[in-house]
Design a protein around this motif. Structure first.
Motif, PDB file in Angstrom:
ATOM      1  N   THR A 197      25.864  22.460 -41.711  1.00  0.00           N
ATOM      2  CA  THR A 197      24.782  23.219 -42.327  1.00  0.00           C
ATOM      3  C   THR A 197      23.472  22.608 -41.854  1.00  0.00           C
ATOM      4  O   THR A 197      23.266  21.397 -41.979  1.00  0.00           O
ATOM      5  N   VAL A 198      22.627  23.448 -41.282  1.00  0.00           N
ATOM      6  CA  VAL A 198      21.352  23.023 -40.712  1.00  0.00           C
ATOM      7  C   VAL A 198      20.221  23.568 -41.571  1.00  0.00           C
ATOM      8  O   VAL A 198      20.174  24.768 -41.856  1.00  0.00           O
ATOM      9  N   VAL A 199      19.316  22.684 -41.978  1.00  0.00           N
ATOM     10  CA  VAL A 199      18.125  23.095 -42.704  1.00  0.00           C
ATOM     11  C   VAL A 199      16.922  22.714 -41.852  1.00  0.00           C
ATOM     12  O   VAL A 199      16.741  21.559 -41.491  1.00  0.00           O
ATOM     13  N   ALA A 200      16.135  23.741 -41.506  1.00  0.00           N
ATOM     14  CA  ALA A 200      14.934  23.556 -40.687  1.00  0.00           C
ATOM     15  C   ALA A 200      13.757  24.217 -41.390  1.00  0.00           C
ATOM     16  O   ALA A 200      13.936  24.920 -42.394  1.00  0.00           O
ATOM     17  N   ASP A 201      12.569  24.012 -40.842  1.00  0.00           N
ATOM     18  CA  ASP A 201      11.380  24.638 -41.421  1.00  0.00           C
ATOM     19  C   ASP A 201      11.506  26.152 -41.471  1.00  0.00           C
ATOM     20  O   ASP A 201      10.955  26.794 -42.358  1.00  0.00           O
ATOM     21  N   ASN A 202      12.242  26.734 -40.516  1.00  0.00           N
ATOM     22  CA  ASN A 202      12.335  28.201 -40.445  1.00  0.00           C
ATOM     23  C   ASN A 202      13.606  28.750 -41.097  1.00  0.00           C
ATOM     24  O   ASN A 202      13.961  29.894 -40.878  1.00  0.00           O
ATOM     25  N   ALA A 217      20.941  27.540 -41.518  1.00  0.00           N
ATOM     26  CA  ALA A 217      22.006  28.162 -40.735  1.00  0.00           C
ATOM     27  C   ALA A 217      23.284  27.357 -40.906  1.00  0.00           C
ATOM     28  O   ALA A 217      23.248  26.179 -41.303  1.00  0.00           O
ATOM     29  N   GLN A 218      24.404  27.996 -40.598  1.00  0.00           N
ATOM     30  CA  GLN A 218      25.690  27.314 -40.689  1.00  0.00           C
ATOM     31  C   GLN A 218      26.494  27.550 -39.413  1.00  0.00           C
ATOM     32  O   GLN A 218      26.564  28.672 -38.913  1.00  0.00           O
ATOM     33  N   THR A 226      31.668  29.886 -35.629  1.00  0.00           N
ATOM     34  CA  THR A 226      31.103  31.051 -36.310  1.00  0.00           C
ATOM     35  C   THR A 226      29.742  30.649 -36.848  1.00  0.00           C
ATOM     36  O   THR A 226      29.620  29.649 -37.573  1.00  0.00           O
ATOM     37  N   ILE A 227      28.711  31.425 -36.484  1.00  0.00           N
ATOM     38  CA  ILE A 227      27.331  31.063 -36.799  1.00  0.00           C
ATOM     39  C   ILE A 227      26.715  32.120 -37.713  1.00  0.00           C
ATOM     40  O   ILE A 227      26.730  33.319 -37.395  1.00  0.00           O
ATOM     41  N   THR A 228      26.186  31.671 -38.836  1.00  0.00           N
ATOM     42  CA  THR A 228      25.490  32.557 -39.766  1.00  0.00           C
ATOM     43  C   THR A 228      24.141  31.933 -40.105  1.00  0.00           C
ATOM     44  O   THR A 228      23.902  30.760 -39.835  1.00  0.00           O
TER      45      THR A 228
END
Length: 134
Positions: A95-100, A103-104, A117-119
């Motif tokens: 799980t990625v948390v960025a300023d924008n 995403a997973q 699988t990318i969401t």
């Protein structure tokens, strides 16, 4: 965890362009990113994993422990992100948390294949990238 220490080569992708657009990648960069065909490998040492990505012009190593958030960077601009990887059997979910946004990337290792699988929050699509063990 038969997938550990194996190198997986990129094979194909589905709807990755849609994900890149939703993630805010500039249109002039999308074509280049779509051609990016990295290899990856996951190595384990005790409780620590190292996710290694090798591309034609770059390589990157990310060390993590399952369930622990790490500081990381993504993309050519080295955008700072927070990543949390969870290893559960043959599935590694990042799980990625960025300023924008958030995403997973769900990596499922099935036999000699890896399906990513990318969401993304705020995007109704699903992208997939496929890899095969070398």
């Amino acid at each position: 965890m038969a997938f550990l220490n194996k190198t997986y080569k990129f094979v194909k992708q589905e709807n990755f362009e849609g994900f890149l657009a939703a993630a805010g990648v500039p249109a002039e960069n999308i074509e280049r990113v779509l051609k990016y065909s990295p290899e990856h490998k996951l190595v384990k040492d005790g409780d620590t994993y190292t996710y290694i990505t090798q591309g034609p012009d770059s390589s990157k190593e990310t060390k993590f422990q399952s369930g622990v958030t790490v500081d990381d960077v993504i993309g050519e601009q080295k955008q700072p992100i927070k990543s949390t990887y969870v290893v559960d059997g043959n599935t590694v979910t990042q799980t990625v948390v960025a300023d924008n946004g958030k995403a997973q990337f769900k990596r499922e290792y099935i036999g000699d294949e890896c399906i990513v699988t990318i969401t993304r929050e705020g995007w109704d699509g699903v992208a997939k990238r496929y890899y095969k063990a070398a």
